[in-house]
Enzyme design. Sequence first.
Site, mmCIF file in Angstrom:
data_model
loop_
_atom_site.group_PDB
_atom_site.id
_atom_site.type_symbol
_atom_site.label_atom_id
_atom_site.label_comp_id
_atom_site.label_asym_id
_atom_site.label_seq_id
_atom_site.Cartn_x
_atom_site.Cartn_y
_atom_site.Cartn_z
ATOM 1 C CE1 TYR A 129 7.899 -5.570 1.290
ATOM 2 C CE2 TYR A 129 5.332 -6.206 0.973
ATOM 3 C CZ TYR A 129 6.541 -4.986 0.882
ATOM 4 O OH TYR A 129 6.035 -4.775 0.075
ATOM 5 C CE1 TYR A 174 -0.251 4.737 -12.622
ATOM 6 C CE2 TYR A 174 -0.070 5.903 -10.470
ATOM 7 C CZ TYR A 174 -0.385 5.580 -11.856
ATOM 8 O OH TYR A 174 -1.523 6.910 -11.894
ATOM 9 C CD GLU A 203 10.476 -3.110 -9.642
ATOM 10 O OE1 GLU A 203 10.219 -3.117 -8.662
ATOM 11 O OE2 GLU A 203 11.496 -1.204 -8.877
ATOM 12 N NE ARG A 224 1.340 0.742 2.206
ATOM 13 C CZ ARG A 224 1.834 0.748 3.595
ATOM 14 N NH1 ARG A 224 0.616 0.273 4.839
ATOM 15 N NH2 ARG A 224 2.309 1.331 3.592
ATOM 16 C CG HIS A 246 4.595 -2.287 -9.999
ATOM 17 N ND1 HIS A 246 6.285 -2.079 -9.478
ATOM 18 C CD2 HIS A 246 5.242 -3.435 -11.292
ATOM 19 C CE1 HIS A 246 6.634 -2.848 -9.802
ATOM 20 N NE2 HIS A 246 6.247 -3.374 -10.069
ATOM 21 C CE LYS A 286 21.532 5.233 -13.183
ATOM 22 N NZ LYS A 286 21.147 5.961 -12.416
ATOM 23 C CG HIS A 306 5.556 -4.466 4.823
ATOM 24 N ND1 HIS A 306 5.071 -3.248 5.749
ATOM 25 C CD2 HIS A 306 5.969 -3.593 3.897
ATOM 26 C CE1 HIS A 306 5.060 -1.911 5.177
ATOM 27 N NE2 HIS A 306 5.539 -2.536 3.953
HETATM 28 C C1 LIG Z 1 7.830 -5.753 -5.755
HETATM 29 C C2 LIG Z 1 8.230 -4.658 -5.068
HETATM 30 C C3 LIG Z 1 7.959 -3.890 -6.072
HETATM 31 C C4 LIG Z 1 7.504 -2.581 -5.627
HETATM 32 N N1 LIG Z 1 6.735 -1.607 -6.387
HETATM 33 C C5 LIG Z 1 6.266 0.258 -5.865
HETATM 34 C C6 LIG Z 1 6.287 0.723 -6.532
HETATM 35 O O1 LIG Z 1 5.713 0.350 -7.960
HETATM 36 N N2 LIG Z 1 4.736 2.029 -6.571
HETATM 37 C C7 LIG Z 1 5.122 1.874 -5.056
HETATM 38 O O2 LIG Z 1 4.781 2.954 -5.009
HETATM 39 N N3 LIG Z 1 5.575 1.568 -4.629
HETATM 40 C C8 LIG Z 1 6.072 -0.295 -4.757
HETATM 41 N N4 LIG Z 1 6.511 -0.942 -3.869
HETATM 42 C C9 LIG Z 1 6.461 -0.715 -2.286
HETATM 43 C C10 LIG Z 1 4.867 -1.180 -1.583
HETATM 44 O O3 LIG Z 1 4.268 0.045 -1.700
HETATM 45 C C11 LIG Z 1 5.126 -0.434 -0.313
HETATM 46 O O4 LIG Z 1 6.363 -1.811 0.351
HETATM 47 C C12 LIG Z 1 4.179 -1.063 0.531
HETATM 48 O O5 LIG Z 1 4.675 -0.163 1.904
HETATM 49 C C13 LIG Z 1 3.593 -2.451 0.821
HETATM 50 O O6 LIG Z 1 2.746 -2.683 0.344
HETATM 51 P P1 LIG Z 1 2.563 -3.847 -0.046
HETATM 52 O O7 LIG Z 1 1.850 -4.281 -1.287
HETATM 53 O O8 LIG Z 1 3.182 -5.237 0.617
HETATM 54 O O9 LIG Z 1 1.110 -4.070 0.987
HETATM 55 P P2 LIG Z 1 0.227 -4.836 1.558
HETATM 56 O O10 LIG Z 1 0.392 -5.993 1.749
HETATM 57 O O11 LIG Z 1 -0.731 -4.269 2.001
HETATM 58 O O12 LIG Z 1 1.115 -4.612 3.495
HETATM 59 C C14 LIG Z 1 1.307 -3.594 3.922
HETATM 60 C C15 LIG Z 1 1.403 -3.489 5.602
HETATM 61 O O13 LIG Z 1 0.137 -3.640 6.069
HETATM 62 C C16 LIG Z 1 0.128 -5.093 6.879
HETATM 63 N N5 LIG Z 1 -1.266 -5.094 6.486
HETATM 64 C C17 LIG Z 1 -1.806 -6.332 4.789
HETATM 65 N N6 LIG Z 1 -2.946 -6.164 5.222
HETATM 66 C C18 LIG Z 1 -3.383 -5.666 6.698
HETATM 67 C C19 LIG Z 1 -4.924 -5.992 7.008
HETATM 68 N N7 LIG Z 1 -6.116 -5.918 6.448
HETATM 69 N N8 LIG Z 1 -5.014 -4.575 7.975
HETATM 70 C C20 LIG Z 1 -3.386 -4.772 8.785
HETATM 71 N N9 LIG Z 1 -2.449 -5.087 8.084
HETATM 72 C C21 LIG Z 1 -2.352 -5.322 7.072
HETATM 73 C C22 LIG Z 1 1.084 -5.794 6.807
HETATM 74 O O14 LIG Z 1 1.815 -6.933 7.070
HETATM 75 C C23 LIG Z 1 2.376 -4.512 5.542
HETATM 76 O O15 LIG Z 1 2.777 -3.954 7.519
HETATM 77 C C24 LIG Z 1 7.183 -1.858 -4.254
HETATM 78 C C25 LIG Z 1 7.542 -3.248 -3.660
HETATM 79 C C26 LIG Z 1 8.169 -4.724 -3.836
HETATM 80 C C27 LIG Z 1 8.458 -5.187 -2.945
#
Ligand SMILES: Cc1cc2nc3c(=O)[nH]c(=O)nc-3n(C[C@H](O)[C@H](O)[C@H](O)COP(=O)(O)OP(=O)(O)OC[C@H]3O[C@@H](n4cnc5c(N)ncnc54)[C@H](O)[C@@H]3O)c2cc1C
Length: 317
Positions: free
Chosen positions: A179, A52, A20, A125, A95, A305, A183
């Site tokens: 996670y 992103y 990444e 998200r 992303h 890097k 998370h």
């Molecule tokens: C591989 C990877 C790449 C990443 N790349 C980026 C990036 O490019 N840009 C960036 O800004 N961030 C990035 N992140 C960080 C990520 O956006 C954050 O960790 C964010 O807080 C959660 O994203 P998610 O897609 O896991 O969210 P979700 O799957 O939406 O989950 C977020 C939280 O809400 C809870 N949840 C999920 N669905 C619901 C629901 N329906 N009702 C209530 N609670 C719910 C989950 O348990 C979790 O605690 C990355 C993370 C990872 C692991």
Amino acid sequence: MTKITQYIEEAKGKTLFSFEIIPPVKGESIHTLMNNLEPLMEFNPPFVEVTYHREEFIEKIINGRIERIPTRKRPGTVGICASLINRFKVDAVPHVICGGFTKEETEDFLFDLHYLGIDNVLVLRGDPVKGNPAFIPEKGGHAYASELLQQVVRMNEGKLLHDETESSPTNFCIGVAGYPEKHFEAPNFQVDFDYLKKKVALGANYIVTQMFFDNQKYLDFVAKCRAEGILVPIIPGLKPLATKKQLTVLPRVFHLDIPQDLVEAVNACHNDKDVKQVGIEWCIQQCKELMALGAPVLHFYTMSKSESTKKIAQAIF
Ligand SMILES: Cc1cc2nc3c(=O)[nH]c(=O)nc-3n(C[C@H](O)[C@H](O)[C@H](O)COP(=O)(O)OP(=O)(O)OC[C@H]3O[C@@H](n4cnc5c(N)ncnc54)[C@H](O)[C@@H]3O)c2cc1C
């Protein structure tokens, strides 16, 4: 373009290499980024992921009043994807995030990717706005990755947000985040896990994990996924430690544990050059074990890097 799941299928059990990158800070040269990546291309990554970054706000005094001005510190995800495809003939995986986007803007964004021939996306998200403790969805946007995922799935079925007529379907292979150490917002592991299950049930094709330093966390996570019917590939995310400061920064930012043996080895170092070496050696051991256990891909968080990742790749591929 080839789908991530297809690459994994065609590898027939051989572990692949991917990484990444993050877009440069606005104004920095793209050539620096591309030159930094070049040393990793000899290990034939089938795909490279590009993060992103949502907008941030700066405060400026304009006509005697403090105004909050939105600015994007690291723009260019789509442009960098196009550049990677052109220059290295590698598949680029942007992303796609909920934060800062209305559903309509997301639809247009996905069309840009589709027109570029990009067939893989990691849907997330996204992080909160810098300085905000909590994620606030955009008005008219998505609150969770699962909602964004459903929009992508619908576009793959040829359904747009508002049009009555059928659209030519997109062809996205959809990744989501997982996670192994939970998370940080979820009240407990099971709650978070159930939402991951939901993402897969709704159509996610593969999972990329948050970084971890203890392979057992990944192995337990994979075992639980398989036991509960999550059968898609689970790609481990890896990061070699590089500085002593990361002993406290990474747990704070990513909410993970660093194993005691690694903490002690890092604390015994006299400078960060030595820490880097410890981080590389630890990661090589992690990789060897994960490969032996059949991990589909070893995916490195490089922060754009290449030095440490190159040394690790040389030792294992
Ligand atoms: C591989 C990877 C790449 C990443 N790349 C980026 C990036 O490019 N840009 C960036 O800004 N961030 C990035 N992140 C960080 C990520 O956006 C954050 O960790 C964010 O807080 C959660 O994203 P998610 O897609 O896991 O969210 P979700 O799957 O939406 O989950 C977020 C939280 O809400 C809870 N949840 C999920 N669905 C619901 C629901 N329906 N009702 C209530 N609670 C719910 C989950 O348990 C979790 O605690 C990355 C993370 C990872 C692991």
